[in-house]
Design a protein around this motif. Structure first.
Motif, PDB file in Angstrom:
ATOM      1  N   LEU A 109      23.843  38.125  51.167  1.00 31.21           N
ATOM      2  CA  LEU A 109      24.870  39.148  51.344  1.00 31.21           C
ATOM      3  C   LEU A 109      26.264  38.536  51.374  1.00 31.21           C
ATOM      4  CD1 LEU A 109      23.131  41.406  54.032  1.00 31.21           C
ATOM      5  CD2 LEU A 109      23.412  41.884  51.584  1.00 31.21           C
ATOM      6  N   GLN A 110      26.368  37.341  51.948  1.00 33.72           N
ATOM      7  CA  GLN A 110      27.656  36.648  51.959  1.00 33.72           C
ATOM      8  C   GLN A 110      28.106  36.347  50.536  1.00 33.72           C
ATOM      9  OE1 GLN A 110      27.705  32.658  53.598  1.00 33.72           O
ATOM     10  NE2 GLN A 110      29.583  33.061  54.721  1.00 33.72           N
ATOM     11  N   GLY A 111      27.159  35.957  49.681  1.00 29.66           N
ATOM     12  CA  GLY A 111      27.495  35.706  48.285  1.00 29.66           C
ATOM     13  C   GLY A 111      27.947  36.966  47.566  1.00 29.66           C
ATOM     14  N   VAL A 112      27.287  38.097  47.856  1.00 25.54           N
ATOM     15  CA  VAL A 112      27.700  39.379  47.263  1.00 25.54           C
ATOM     16  C   VAL A 112      29.147  39.685  47.636  1.00 25.54           C
ATOM     17  CG1 VAL A 112      27.327  41.877  47.316  1.00 25.54           C
ATOM     18  CG2 VAL A 112      25.363  40.326  47.172  1.00 25.54           C
ATOM     19  N   GLY A 113      29.480  39.527  48.915  1.00 27.13           N
ATOM     20  CA  GLY A 113      30.843  39.814  49.356  1.00 27.13           C
ATOM     21  C   GLY A 113      31.858  38.811  48.846  1.00 27.13           C
ATOM     22  N   ALA A 114      31.460  37.534  48.770  1.00 26.65           N
ATOM     23  CA  ALA A 114      32.411  36.481  48.387  1.00 26.65           C
ATOM     24  C   ALA A 114      32.800  36.554  46.923  1.00 26.65           C
ATOM     25  CB  ALA A 114      31.810  35.105  48.693  1.00 26.65           C
ATOM     26  N   CYS A 115      31.937  37.113  46.075  1.00 20.91           N
ATOM     27  CA  CYS A 115      32.211  37.053  44.638  1.00 20.91           C
ATOM     28  C   CYS A 115      33.433  37.871  44.245  1.00 20.91           C
ATOM     29  CB  CYS A 115      30.984  37.463  43.841  1.00 20.91           C
ATOM     30  SG  CYS A 115      30.913  39.190  43.351  1.00 20.91           S
ATOM     31  N   VAL A 116      33.798  38.889  45.038  1.00 20.68           N
ATOM     32  CA  VAL A 116      34.911  39.747  44.620  1.00 20.68           C
ATOM     33  C   VAL A 116      36.231  38.988  44.647  1.00 20.68           C
ATOM     34  CG1 VAL A 116      33.748  41.838  45.426  1.00 20.68           C
ATOM     35  CG2 VAL A 116      35.370  40.685  46.945  1.00 20.68           C
ATOM     36  N   GLY A 117      36.393  38.033  45.569  1.00 18.71           N
ATOM     37  CA  GLY A 117      37.662  37.316  45.686  1.00 18.71           C
ATOM     38  C   GLY A 117      38.011  36.536  44.437  1.00 18.71           C
ATOM     39  N   PRO A 118      37.206  35.510  44.085  1.00 19.30           N
ATOM     40  CA  PRO A 118      37.519  34.747  42.876  1.00 19.30           C
ATOM     41  C   PRO A 118      37.491  35.586  41.602  1.00 19.30           C
ATOM     42  CG  PRO A 118      36.011  33.534  44.285  1.00 19.30           C
ATOM     43  CD  PRO A 118      36.117  34.911  44.867  1.00 19.30           C
ATOM     44  N   THR A 119      36.513  36.489  41.470  1.00 19.91           N
ATOM     45  CA  THR A 119      36.386  37.275  40.237  1.00 19.91           C
ATOM     46  C   THR A 119      37.608  38.151  40.015  1.00 19.91           C
ATOM     47  OG1 THR A 119      33.990  37.358  40.511  1.00 19.91           O
ATOM     48  CG2 THR A 119      34.958  38.943  39.000  1.00 19.91           C
ATOM     49  N   LEU A 120      38.004  38.902  41.027  1.00 20.06           N
ATOM     50  CA  LEU A 120      39.096  39.857  40.839  1.00 20.06           C
ATOM     51  C   LEU A 120      40.459  39.198  40.950  1.00 20.06           C
ATOM     52  CD1 LEU A 120      37.636  43.046  42.524  1.00 20.06           C
ATOM     53  CD2 LEU A 120      37.498  42.257  40.158  1.00 20.06           C
ATOM     54  N   ALA A 121      40.560  38.064  41.637  1.00 13.91           N
ATOM     55  CA  ALA A 121      41.835  37.333  41.614  1.00 13.91           C
ATOM     56  C   ALA A 121      42.110  36.823  40.201  1.00 13.91           C
ATOM     57  CB  ALA A 121      41.807  36.179  42.615  1.00 13.91           C
ATOM     58  N   ARG A 122      41.065  36.350  39.508  1.00  5.86           N
ATOM     59  CA  ARG A 122      41.226  35.958  38.102  1.00  5.86           C
ATOM     60  C   ARG A 122      41.659  37.154  37.262  1.00  5.86           C
ATOM     61  NH1 ARG A 122      35.993  33.109  38.709  1.00  5.86           N
ATOM     62  NH2 ARG A 122      34.990  34.889  37.697  1.00  5.86           N
ATOM     63  N   THR A 123      41.033  38.302  37.526  1.00  3.34           N
ATOM     64  CA  THR A 123      41.338  39.510  36.763  1.00  3.34           C
ATOM     65  C   THR A 123      42.772  39.961  37.004  1.00  3.34           C
ATOM     66  OG1 THR A 123      39.023  40.171  36.987  1.00  3.34           O
ATOM     67  CG2 THR A 123      40.577  41.859  36.285  1.00  3.34           C
ATOM     68  N   VAL A 124      43.209  39.946  38.259  1.00 10.65           N
ATOM     69  CA  VAL A 124      44.588  40.318  38.596  1.00 10.65           C
ATOM     70  C   VAL A 124      45.566  39.381  37.890  1.00 10.65           C
ATOM     71  CG1 VAL A 124      46.281  40.438  40.465  1.00 10.65           C
ATOM     72  CG2 VAL A 124      43.989  41.416  40.785  1.00 10.65           C
ATOM     73  N   THR A 125      45.234  38.083  37.867  1.00  6.26           N
ATOM     74  CA  THR A 125      46.096  37.116  37.184  1.00  6.26           C
ATOM     75  C   THR A 125      46.224  37.467  35.713  1.00  6.26           C
ATOM     76  OG1 THR A 125      45.394  35.389  38.734  1.00  6.26           O
ATOM     77  CG2 THR A 125      46.429  34.661  36.691  1.00  6.26           C
ATOM     78  N   ARG A 126      45.104  37.801  35.063  1.00  8.24           N
ATOM     79  CA  ARG A 126      45.143  38.186  33.647  1.00  8.24           C
ATOM     80  C   ARG A 126      45.936  39.485  33.461  1.00  8.24           C
ATOM     81  NH1 ARG A 126      45.979  39.998  29.667  1.00  8.24           N
ATOM     82  NH2 ARG A 126      44.943  39.904  27.641  1.00  8.24           N
ATOM     83  N   ASP A 127      45.787  40.421  34.401  1.00  9.01           N
ATOM     84  CA  ASP A 127      46.520  41.687  34.321  1.00  9.01           C
ATOM     85  C   ASP A 127      48.026  41.454  34.381  1.00  9.01           C
ATOM     86  OD1 ASP A 127      44.106  43.047  34.339  1.00  9.01           O
ATOM     87  OD2 ASP A 127      44.196  43.521  36.483  1.00  9.01           O
ATOM     88  N   LEU A 128      48.448  40.640  35.347  1.00  5.23           N
ATOM     89  CA  LEU A 128      49.874  40.512  35.656  1.00  5.23           C
ATOM     90  C   LEU A 128      50.608  39.511  34.778  1.00  5.23           C
ATOM     91  CD1 LEU A 128      49.767  40.577  39.585  1.00  5.23           C
ATOM     92  CD2 LEU A 128      50.316  42.454  38.037  1.00  5.23           C
ATOM     93  N   PHE A 129      49.920  38.440  34.364  1.00  3.32           N
ATOM     94  CA  PHE A 129      50.607  37.365  33.647  1.00  3.32           C
ATOM     95  C   PHE A 129      50.382  37.401  32.144  1.00  3.32           C
ATOM     96  CE2 PHE A 129      50.466  35.873  37.978  1.00  3.32           C
ATOM     97  CZ  PHE A 129      51.679  35.228  38.152  1.00  3.32           C
ATOM     98  N   GLY A 130      49.404  38.173  31.665  1.00  3.11           N
ATOM     99  CA  GLY A 130      49.166  38.250  30.229  1.00  3.11           C
ATOM    100  C   GLY A 130      48.457  37.010  29.706  1.00  3.11           C
ATOM    101  N   PRO A 131      48.035  37.035  28.447  1.00  2.00           N
ATOM    102  CA  PRO A 131      47.227  35.939  27.901  1.00  2.00           C
ATOM    103  C   PRO A 131      47.959  34.612  27.796  1.00  2.00           C
ATOM    104  CG  PRO A 131      47.814  37.504  26.172  1.00  2.00           C
ATOM    105  CD  PRO A 131      48.216  38.124  27.477  1.00  2.00           C
ATOM    106  N   ARG A 132      49.257  34.619  27.492  1.00  2.00           N
ATOM    107  CA  ARG A 132      49.979  33.360  27.264  1.00  2.00           C
ATOM    108  C   ARG A 132      50.303  32.639  28.570  1.00  2.00           C
ATOM    109  NH1 ARG A 132      51.750  32.259  22.333  1.00  2.00           N
ATOM    110  NH2 ARG A 132      53.352  30.875  23.172  1.00  2.00           N
ATOM    111  N   ARG A 133      50.656  33.390  29.607  1.00  4.28           N
ATOM    112  CA  ARG A 133      51.050  32.771  30.875  1.00  4.28           C
ATOM    113  C   ARG A 133      49.872  32.599  31.821  1.00  4.28           C
ATOM    114  NH1 ARG A 133      55.308  36.555  33.306  1.00  4.28           N
ATOM    115  NH2 ARG A 133      55.576  34.866  34.815  1.00  4.28           N
ATOM    116  N   ALA A 134      48.716  33.165  31.466  1.00  2.43           N
ATOM    117  CA  ALA A 134      47.590  33.136  32.396  1.00  2.43           C
ATOM    118  C   ALA A 134      47.061  31.729  32.643  1.00  2.43           C
ATOM    119  CB  ALA A 134      46.460  34.031  31.869  1.00  2.43           C
ATOM    120  N   ALA A 135      47.007  30.875  31.605  1.00 11.01           N
ATOM    121  CA  ALA A 135      46.453  29.526  31.788  1.00 11.01           C
ATOM    122  C   ALA A 135      47.281  28.730  32.793  1.00 11.01           C
ATOM    123  CB  ALA A 135      46.394  28.793  30.445  1.00 11.01           C
ATOM    124  N   ARG A 136      48.620  28.808  32.665  1.00 13.46           N
ATOM    125  CA  ARG A 136      49.469  28.081  33.609  1.00 13.46           C
ATOM    126  C   ARG A 136      49.330  28.665  35.005  1.00 13.46           C
ATOM    127  NH1 ARG A 136      54.606  28.110  35.866  1.00 13.46           N
ATOM    128  NH2 ARG A 136      55.502  26.008  36.145  1.00 13.46           N
TER     129      ARG A 136
END
Length: 395
Positions: A109-136
């Motif tokens: 259950l801890q793994g189920v809850g923990a996965c949202v942080g890294p997964t959606l933080a990556r997604t938010v980064t892609r949303d906000l920074f776009g494809p070119r700035r996302a890698a940096r």
């Protein structure tokens, strides 16, 4: 201060995203020093303790498949909040576990809850920074995020000198509660377009990703290098503390070299992102990881009683990971802005599935030698190098 003040130019936004991403690695890193004492307290063996990592990774991997589509439909913040709240409950469950069976349930259950942080933080980064700035941006987030795992084993080791092992999970629960408050206060909602939750639509999106050879190659490459890391992490406390006799309070300092290497690699990745494209960085990182794993295997074979022959090449391996991971993410997510959450979820599912399998298999054969760990690391990184060449060739 409100969420609208955290623009993409604000260092606080990157810091907050890094703190959310850190929730995943902290769940493993902080309790590594406690594994031998937990093994004795719960009356079990090292293979069962490896299962406590594998079940965590299983929950982490499986919920990825639902996490992304849910976030693409309802938004990033609601799913982040709900998952982190589940993580808090699971941490408290781990702290009160009396048997290894209870621990495994709560770790899942801890793994189920923990996965949202890294997964959606990556997604938010892609949303906000776009494809070119996302890698940096991902490289800088990785560098900042590594501060947490740098401190976690040290803190865990010193806490265990004066308090029993449940304190590790209580501290993790407190950290997660703080994250809920901060993301509700400061993180903007970044969902660009709602996606349907119709099963056929979700299956269609996953099918499209699975049929993309380039996407799958880069995802498997990043997953394999992470599986090599997890083979090391899941075995490190047993290898260093039980086989090589390192005291618990010093284990964190050994682990610190790995974290410093990862921070250095992430910083170098961010610095070179404007000069080299992501495919070039991926190849350099995969080559470095493979060379480091080969050195560890050779050193562990020639000097099986030495801490340094494992610790120092592992720092080089971590530098390579700092190059591989953010650029693999950027390559994988770039073609899919309309379903970044789903793409990030599939990436996380494969990455954690491979890592859980790696940890479980090494745990079954790890006895009085570090060789199973070292062979697994080299095998994973060599396969990563082969796939990275495929990705670079098709760029």
């Amino acid at each position: 201060m409100s969420a609208r003040h955290l623009s993409t130019d604000s260092p606080w936004l990157l810091g907050l995203l890094a703190a959310i991403v850190a929730l995943g690695p902290l769940s493993v890193d902080m309790y590594l020093p406690a594994m031998p004492s937990m093994m004795r307290a719960l009356g079990t063996d090292i293979s069962a303790m490896h299962l406590s990592i594998s079940t965590y990774l299983a929950g982490y991997a499986i919920f990825h498949l639902a996490c992304g589509p849910l976030a693409d439909r309802f938004g990033r913040k609601p799913i982040l909040t709900a998952g982190t709240a589940l993580f808090v409950v699971a941490c408290l469950g781990c702290a009160q576990s009396d048997t290894v069976g209870e621990l495994l349930i709560y770790r899942f259950l801890q793994g189920v809850g923990a996965c949202v942080g890294p997964t959606l933080a990556r997604t938010v980064t892609r949303d906000l920074f776009g494809p070119r700035r996302a890698a940096r941006a991902l490289s800088l987030i990785a560098m900042l995020m590594a501060l947490g795992p740098a401190i976690a084993p040290l803190l865990g080791g010193f806490l265990l000198l004066v308090l029993p092992w449940p304190i590790i999970f209580i501290v993790l629960a407190a950290y997660a509660l703080a994250m809920i408050v901060l993301l509700q206060t400061f993180l903007p909602e970044s969902l660009p377009e709602q996606q349907s939750l119709h099963p056929l639509n979700i299956l269609g999106n996953y099918g499209q990703l699975c049929m993309d050879v380039r996407f799958m190659s880069v995802v498997l490459a990043s997953g394999l290098v992470y599986a090599g890391l997890m083979a090391y992490l899941s075995s490190s406390s047993y290898v260093y503390m039980e086989l090589l006799g390192v005291p618990v309070q010093y284990f964190g300092f050994i682990f610190l070299t790995t974290v410093v290497g990862y921070m250095g690699g992430s910083g170098l990745s961010a610095r070179l992102a404007s000069r080299l494209d992501s495919h070039q960085m991926l190849m350099r990182g995969a080559t470095l990881c493979t060379a480091a794993a080969g050195l560890m295997w050779l050193g562990g074979s020639l000097r099986p009683d030495s801490v340094a022959v494992l610790m120092l090449p592992m720092a080089i391996y971590a530098v390579g990971m700092g190059l591989v991971y953010p650029h693999a993410l950027a390559i994988a997510l770039a073609p899919y802005p309309h379903m970044a959450g789903t793409a990030s979820s599939l990436l996380g599912f494969i990455q954690m599935g491979l890592s859980g399998l790696s940890a479980a298999l090494v745990g079954q054969v790890l006895t009085d030698s570090a060789q199973p760990m070292l062979m697994a690391m080299f095998g994973c990184t060599f396969a990563c190098l082969v796939l990275s060449r495929v990705v670079a060739r098709d760029a």
